[in-house]
Each structure stands twice: as structure tokens, then as C-alpha cells.
Design an enzyme around this catalytic site. Structure first.
Site, short mmCIF file in Angstrom:
data_model
loop_
_atom_site.label_atom_id
_atom_site.label_comp_id
_atom_site.label_asym_id
_atom_site.label_seq_id
_atom_site.Cartn_x
_atom_site.Cartn_y
_atom_site.Cartn_z
N GLY A 210 77.79 -44.56 44.89
CA GLY A 210 76.97 -44.08 43.77
C GLY A 210 77.60 -44.41 42.43
O GLY A 210 78.06 -43.51 41.74
N PRO A 211 77.63 -45.69 42.05
CA PRO A 211 78.27 -46.06 40.77
C PRO A 211 77.37 -45.81 39.56
O PRO A 211 77.02 -46.72 38.82
CB PRO A 211 78.58 -47.55 40.95
CG PRO A 211 77.56 -48.04 41.93
CD PRO A 211 77.20 -46.88 42.81
N VAL B 88 79.41 -41.26 36.24
CA VAL B 88 80.69 -40.67 36.69
C VAL B 88 81.37 -41.59 37.71
O VAL B 88 82.59 -41.82 37.64
CB VAL B 88 80.46 -39.26 37.28
CG1 VAL B 88 81.73 -38.75 37.96
CG2 VAL B 88 80.05 -38.29 36.17
N GLY B 89 80.59 -42.15 38.64
CA GLY B 89 81.16 -43.06 39.63
C GLY B 89 81.77 -44.30 39.00
O GLY B 89 82.84 -44.76 39.40
N LYS C 239 81.52 -22.95 38.23
CA LYS C 239 80.74 -24.05 37.66
C LYS C 239 79.26 -23.87 38.01
O LYS C 239 78.38 -24.12 37.17
CB LYS C 239 81.24 -25.40 38.18
CG LYS C 239 80.48 -26.56 37.54
CD LYS C 239 81.10 -27.91 37.78
CE LYS C 239 80.31 -28.98 37.02
NZ LYS C 239 80.83 -30.33 37.23
N ASN D 194 76.08 -23.59 35.43
CA ASN D 194 74.90 -24.45 35.58
C ASN D 194 73.63 -23.62 35.79
O ASN D 194 72.56 -23.98 35.28
CB ASN D 194 75.08 -25.43 36.74
CG ASN D 194 76.02 -26.57 36.41
OD1 ASN D 194 76.18 -26.92 35.25
ND2 ASN D 194 76.64 -27.15 37.42
N ASN E 295 71.42 -24.88 32.73
CA ASN E 295 70.56 -26.01 33.08
C ASN E 295 69.06 -25.70 33.13
O ASN E 295 68.27 -26.38 32.48
CB ASN E 295 71.03 -26.65 34.39
CG ASN E 295 72.33 -27.43 34.22
OD1 ASN E 295 73.06 -27.22 33.26
ND2 ASN E 295 72.62 -28.32 35.14
N ASN F 255 72.07 -27.55 24.57
CA ASN F 255 72.80 -26.40 25.12
C ASN F 255 73.04 -25.32 24.06
O ASN F 255 72.92 -24.13 24.31
CB ASN F 255 74.14 -26.84 25.71
CG ASN F 255 73.97 -27.71 26.94
OD1 ASN F 255 72.85 -27.96 27.39
ND2 ASN F 255 75.07 -28.18 27.49
#
Length: 296
Positions: free
Chosen positions: A7-8, A11-12, A175, A179, A183, A193
Site C-alpha cells: 500500500g504505497p 504513509v507507505g 488514538k 479519532n 473524525n 479540526n
């Protein structure tokens, strides 16, 4: 190490380029069937990686899964027959609930869970920008995963700061709570936010937090209202100019991670017979938004 990034995305790609710079042998497994993919970190030179290479998958010491939570099953299912039993498999995404499924499919493998606050953004397919320095925590999900604490040093060398947390479940719940609070509200109101610091959101955020504390305490996560509410508001203010990932998903009419964030909370609440009307209302609202796209 031989490291495969499944999963690039933003983040990847950030971890792929950082691992490569640290001297590791990195390969990618993306959705495209191209045999090679090039990535550029900020303004650095391009680096090229093999993509969808079965031999790289079979030889991987570490598979880092950075797809969204709802994509984990479909992304890794075709790879399962080729994963060596000694390969460490690490999950790094928002939300909770995928590790249980993964451990059932890879019962012989060390499973590690990670959570990071690093910011990354891909303005194009090949470029990734490191938009915010953060902190990464790792911990074992199963018994073999708990023996992989050396990974913290490996990853810290590539993208600091990384620490091993024997109580990773507690960190993931904190976390998740943040979220759950930020979110859905930012997605429903299509706001940044920081706007949640406004007086009109106070009652809702207080009620959400009270429900979270009750469920977390039943899940043996020691937390009290004052500290959790302060943590949530600290993140609201620290990320005031940011759009949450769920806000972005709703804006672009993409499937959200609500099932693995608020949905996970509601499942835990049901297990303990706890009423969570405020979080349930947010969950239903996001599901209705998602449903409205498919009905058009």
C-alpha cells in the site's frame, strides 16, 4: 532487511523512501501492475522499487501494511500463500479490528501493530512530502510479535522517533478515542479540526468522551474523563489547520474508516452492554452519507 510495503500511499511511500535511505532493500506492492515504481521524497532524487514481485514477497523479513483498515483483507488475501512463516507482518493504519483477522490467517507469523503521527502527503503519484514530524509506537499483537522489539531500533534509524510499547493496545485505544471524537464531526460538518474548539461542539465532545471512557475502562484501559478530554482537545488545537482523513474521504466521496473507528467502539460497547448514543448517532450519520453516494 528485506522490507515490502503493501500500500504505497502517502504513509507507505514515506516509510519506503526512509527505509531505502537507511540502507534496507525495499520493494512495493501497489495496485498498479507495473513492475517498477519510482518515488521522490520531498526534493530528493527519485528512487526506483520493484512492484508486485513474488520473489520479493517470499524473501521479505518485514511486510508493512499501510492500506486503509477496510482495505486490509482484500489487499493481503492474494498474498497469503506466498508469505514465509518467519516474515514479520506489521499493520499501520487508523482504527482497530484488522489484527484479529490477520492473526487468524497468519497464525504462525509474528504480528506487530504500529501507530504513527507523522504527516505525509502525495501531491502526485511519484512524489511524497513529509508534512509533519511525529512519533511512532510499535508493539506485539501475538506472542511472536511481542518478541520483535528490535524493530523499534531499525525503524528509529530510518524515521525517528520510534519506540516499542509493550502496552500497544492502550496506545491504540487512545488514538481510536481521538479519532472517534474528531473524525466523524469534521466529516459531517466539513470543517477543519480546529473548528471543534468552538463552543457549539463542547456538549457533543463531552458526551462522546464520557462514552469512550466507560467503554475503555471495561476494556481494561485505565483512563479518566479529564485526561482523555484534555488529550482530545490538545490534538484539536495542535492540528487546528488540518482536515481529518475522514473529512477528506467524505469530501472526495470515498469510503471512510468509520467501521474500524466508531464501529469498533460500538462493537466493544455492545459486548459490555454499554449505551453509546452519541457515538452511535455519528456512526449512523457517516454511514448514511456513504450510502447516499451509491444510491445516486
Amino acid at each position: 532487511m528485506n522490507i515490502l510495503i503493501l500500500g504505497p500511499g502517502a504513509v507507505g511511500s514515506l516509510w519506503a523512501t526512509k527505509f531505502q535511505l537507511a540502507g534496507h532493500h525495499v520493494s512495493l506492492w501497489g495496485r498498479t501492475s507495473e513492475s517498477e515504481l519510482s518515488l521522490q521524497l520531498d526534493d530528493a532524487p527519485f528512487t526506483t522499487y520493484s512492484n508486485q514481485s513474488i520473489s520479493s514477497l517470499q524473501e521479505a523479513d518485514l511486510i508493512l501494511i499501510t492500506v486503509k483498515a477496510w482495505q486490509v483483507e482484500s489487499a493481503i488475501e492474494p498474498l497469503l500463500p506466498h508469505i514465509n512463516a518467519d516474515t514479520i507482518v506489521m499493520l499501520m493504519h487508523n482504527g482497530m479490528g484488522t489484527a484479529e483477522w490477520l492473526a487468524s490467517k497468519l497464525s504462525a507469523n509474528p504480528i506487530v501493530i504500529a501507530t504513527t503521527t507523522h504527516g505525509a502527503y502525495k501531491p502526485s503519484k511519484q512524489q511524497v512530502l513529509h508534512t509533519g514530524h511525529g512519533y511512532t509506537q510499535l508493539g506485539g499483537f501475538n506472542a511472536k510479535g511481542a518478541q520483535c522489539d528490535f524493530l523499534a531500533e531499525v525503524m528509529n534509524h530510518a524515521l525517528p522517533e520510534v519506540n516499542w510499547n509493550p502496552n500497544i493496545n492502550g496506545a491504540l485505544w487512545i488514538k481510536l478515542a481521538i479519532n472517534c471524537a474528531i473524525n466523524p464531526l469534521t466529516a459531517i460538518h466539513q470543517c477543519k479540526n480546529g473548528e471543534l474548539a468552538g463552543a457549539e461542539f463542547t456538549t457533543e465532545l463531552v458526551n462522546i468522551t464520557h462514552e469512550l471512557v466507560e467503554v475503555m475502562n471495561k476494556e481494561e484501559i485505565e483512563v479518566e474523563f479529564g485526561s482523555l478530554y484534555a488529550t482530545i482537545m490538545q490534538v484539536v488545537n495542535a492540528t487546528a489547520a488540518n482536515y481529518s482523513s475522514m473529512r477528506q474521504d467524505v469530501f472526495h466521496k470515498r469510503r471512510t474508516e468509520i467501521d474500524f473507528i466508531t464501529g469498533y467502539l460500538l462493537q466493544a460497547a455492545k459486548k459490555h452492554h454499554i449505551s453509546t448514543p452519541e457515538n452511535a448517532k455519528l456512526y449512523q450519520h457517516i454511514k448514511q452519507i456513504e450510502q447516499s453516494w451509491t444510491e445516486q
